[in-house]
Design an enzyme around this catalytic site. Structure first.
Site, mmCIF file in Angstrom:
data_model
loop_
_atom_site.group_PDB
_atom_site.id
_atom_site.type_symbol
_atom_site.label_atom_id
_atom_site.label_comp_id
_atom_site.label_asym_id
_atom_site.label_seq_id
_atom_site.Cartn_x
_atom_site.Cartn_y
_atom_site.Cartn_z
ATOM 1 N N PRO A 1 0.775 -1.248 0.000
ATOM 2 C CA PRO A 1 0.000 0.000 0.000
ATOM 3 C C PRO A 1 0.805 1.296 0.000
ATOM 4 C CG PRO A 1 0.011 -0.937 2.189
ATOM 5 C CD PRO A 1 0.730 -1.917 1.299
ATOM 6 N N CYS A 2 1.469 1.571 -1.096
ATOM 7 C CA CYS A 2 2.230 2.812 -1.224
ATOM 8 C C CYS A 2 1.315 4.034 -1.247
ATOM 9 C CB CYS A 2 3.121 2.776 -2.461
ATOM 10 S SG CYS A 2 2.265 2.392 -3.993
#
Length: 174
Positions: free
Chosen positions: A134-135
């Site tokens: 989850p950047c």
């Protein structure tokens, strides 16, 4: 996007999602790539990659559940490829809880490199498996939405889905 050569036969599948088509790439054992196909640079798989939905059945199921709001943590075998530093950043990204955001500085401190928020940002931007790694949960220190491979509107949608869109970002987008 260049993808390193591998001796393992690679497969790919394009799935529809609420944020546009996603190209999933990997082998029969793990996911190597998620790419936003709606942007300026859609990924064209190399000729030796075979189109095959079967290895991605579980990834598609989990992504669909995530977009429906019923999955908060992915449980998939992943094989991102990068430098040791990038791998460290990407492992730490997976620890950011659903519904939370961290600044680049906080992420740098968490990997014990407080002097490297820009390098952390660069590694974050090279994440080959966005959404699942989850950047999108990394934002500016002032709460602003900053760079995202899929574009800021997609980052905003993902953070909104998770109930994590910072107030500062809401006021700037609308």
């Amino acid at each position: 996007m260049r993808f390193p050569a591998t001796s393992v036969p690679m497969r790919y599948h394009v799935m529809a999602s609420p944020i546009g088509d996603l190209l999933l790439g990997g082998d029969k054992e793990s996911l190597h790539l998620v790419h936003f196909q709606g942007g300026r640079h859609p990924f064209t798989p190399p000729n030796e990659w075979a189109q095959d939905a079967k290895p991605f059945k579980e990834a598609v199921r989990q992504l669909d559940a995530y977009f429906a709001g019923s999955l908060k943590e992915f449980d998939l075998p992943l094989s991102p490829r990068g430098t040791d530093f990038q791998m460290k950043v990407w492992r730490m990204l997976r620890t950011i809880p659903y519904g939370e955001t961290w600044s680049y500085g906080k992420l740098a401190r968490r990997i014990q490199r407080p002097d490297a928020p820009r390098a952390v940002g660069a590694a974050n931007g090279q994440n080959p498996i966005p959404v699942i790694i989850p950047c999108h949960r990394v934002i500016g220190a002032d709460g602003s939405l900053t760079g995202f491979g899929g574009g800021l509107p997609i980052k905003q949608k993902l953070l909104s889905l998770e109930g994590a869109l910072p107030e500062a970002a809401q006021s700037r987008l609308f």
